[in-house]
Design a protein around this motif. Structure first.
Motif, short mmCIF file in Angstrom:
data_model
loop_
_atom_site.label_atom_id
_atom_site.label_comp_id
_atom_site.label_asym_id
_atom_site.label_seq_id
_atom_site.Cartn_x
_atom_site.Cartn_y
_atom_site.Cartn_z
N MET A 1 0.84 -1.17 0.00
CA MET A 1 0.00 0.00 0.00
C MET A 1 0.89 1.24 0.00
O MET A 1 1.82 1.33 0.78
N ARG A 2 0.57 2.16 -0.85
CA ARG A 2 1.30 3.43 -0.89
C ARG A 2 0.71 4.36 0.17
O ARG A 2 -0.50 4.53 0.26
N SER A 3 1.57 4.99 0.94
CA SER A 3 1.08 5.87 1.99
C SER A 3 0.82 7.29 1.50
O SER A 3 0.06 8.02 2.12
N GLN A 4 1.47 7.67 0.38
CA GLN A 4 1.23 8.99 -0.18
C GLN A 4 1.57 8.99 -1.66
O GLN A 4 2.24 8.09 -2.15
N PHE A 5 1.06 10.00 -2.36
CA PHE A 5 1.34 10.12 -3.78
C PHE A 5 1.63 11.59 -4.11
O PHE A 5 1.30 12.49 -3.34
N ILE B 1 -5.10 8.40 1.97
CA ILE B 1 -6.42 8.43 2.61
C ILE B 1 -7.22 9.67 2.18
O ILE B 1 -8.44 9.63 2.13
N ALA B 2 -6.54 10.75 1.82
CA ALA B 2 -7.23 11.94 1.32
C ALA B 2 -7.89 11.65 -0.03
O ALA B 2 -8.99 12.11 -0.31
N ARG C 1 -27.08 8.65 7.23
CA ARG C 1 -26.21 9.25 6.20
C ARG C 1 -24.74 9.07 6.55
O ARG C 1 -23.93 8.75 5.69
N PHE C 2 -24.40 9.30 7.81
CA PHE C 2 -23.02 9.13 8.25
C PHE C 2 -22.58 7.68 8.09
O PHE C 2 -21.46 7.40 7.65
N ALA C 3 -23.44 6.74 8.45
CA ALA C 3 -23.12 5.32 8.31
C ALA C 3 -22.90 4.95 6.85
O ALA C 3 -21.99 4.16 6.54
N LEU C 4 -23.69 5.50 5.96
CA LEU C 4 -23.51 5.25 4.53
C LEU C 4 -22.16 5.77 4.07
O LEU C 4 -21.43 5.09 3.34
N PHE C 5 -21.79 6.98 4.50
CA PHE C 5 -20.50 7.53 4.11
C PHE C 5 -19.35 6.70 4.66
O PHE C 5 -18.37 6.45 3.97
N VAL C 6 -19.46 6.25 5.89
CA VAL C 6 -18.40 5.43 6.49
C VAL C 6 -18.26 4.12 5.73
O VAL C 6 -17.13 3.67 5.48
N CYS C 7 -19.36 3.52 5.34
CA CYS C 7 -19.29 2.28 4.54
C CYS C 7 -18.61 2.52 3.20
O CYS C 7 -17.79 1.71 2.76
N LEU C 8 -18.93 3.61 2.55
CA LEU C 8 -18.28 3.93 1.27
C LEU C 8 -16.80 4.23 1.46
O LEU C 8 -15.95 3.81 0.67
N PHE C 9 -16.47 4.96 2.51
CA PHE C 9 -15.08 5.34 2.78
C PHE C 9 -14.23 4.11 3.10
O PHE C 9 -13.14 3.93 2.55
N GLY D 1 -15.00 1.01 2.33
CA GLY D 1 -15.01 0.16 1.16
C GLY D 1 -14.03 0.60 0.11
O GLY D 1 -13.42 -0.22 -0.59
N SER D 2 -13.84 1.91 -0.01
CA SER D 2 -12.87 2.40 -0.99
C SER D 2 -11.45 2.03 -0.60
O SER D 2 -10.57 1.87 -1.46
N ALA D 3 -11.19 1.87 0.67
CA ALA D 3 -9.86 1.48 1.13
C ALA D 3 -9.61 0.00 0.84
O ALA D 3 -8.44 -0.42 0.77
N LEU D 4 -10.64 -0.77 0.65
CA LEU D 4 -10.47 -2.20 0.40
C LEU D 4 -10.31 -2.54 -1.07
O LEU D 4 -10.02 -3.69 -1.40
N VAL D 5 -10.52 -1.58 -1.94
CA VAL D 5 -10.38 -1.81 -3.38
C VAL D 5 -8.90 -2.03 -3.69
O VAL D 5 -8.06 -1.20 -3.34
N PRO D 6 -8.57 -3.14 -4.32
CA PRO D 6 -7.16 -3.39 -4.61
C PRO D 6 -6.65 -2.44 -5.70
O PRO D 6 -7.36 -2.10 -6.63
N THR D 7 -5.42 -2.03 -5.54
CA THR D 7 -4.78 -1.15 -6.53
C THR D 7 -3.51 -1.82 -7.04
O THR D 7 -2.85 -2.55 -6.32
N ASN D 8 -3.16 -1.52 -8.26
CA ASN D 8 -1.92 -2.02 -8.84
C ASN D 8 -0.87 -0.93 -8.73
O ASN D 8 -1.13 0.22 -9.04
N HIS D 9 0.32 -1.31 -8.36
CA HIS D 9 1.40 -0.31 -8.21
C HIS D 9 2.22 -0.28 -9.44
O HIS D 9 2.87 -1.06 -9.88
#
Length: 67
Positions: free
Chosen positions: A1-5, A15-16, A49-57, A59-67
């Motif tokens: 995982m990359r910590s910054q870009f 995370i931003a 609404r907050f719970a929905l945003f937390v789930c999306l946030f 979930g986006s961290a769990l999406v695999p990325t290719n380096h």
């Protein structure tokens, strides 16, 4: 995982980017759910609404990325 870009010469935490992506998905989904009356099912609509945003946030961290 990359910590910054690199964004135009400034290092930005990953995370931003996840936050901005989650917010971009959340806003239209929230408008659609509000229009359909979905939040009337909950006793505390802002909490739903907050719970929905937390789930999306998170979930986006769990999406695999290719380096």
């Amino acid at each position: 995982m990359r910590s910054q870009f690199d964004l135009l010469g400034a290092f930005v935490p990953t995370i931003a980017a996840w936050f901005v992506l989650s917010l971009a998905v959340f806003v239209p989904v929230d408008v659609l759910l509000t229009w359909r009356g979905f939040y009337r099912l909950f006793w505390h609509a802002p909490l739903a609404r907050f719970a929905l945003f937390v789930c999306l946030f998170c979930g986006s961290a769990l999406v695999p990325t290719n380096h």
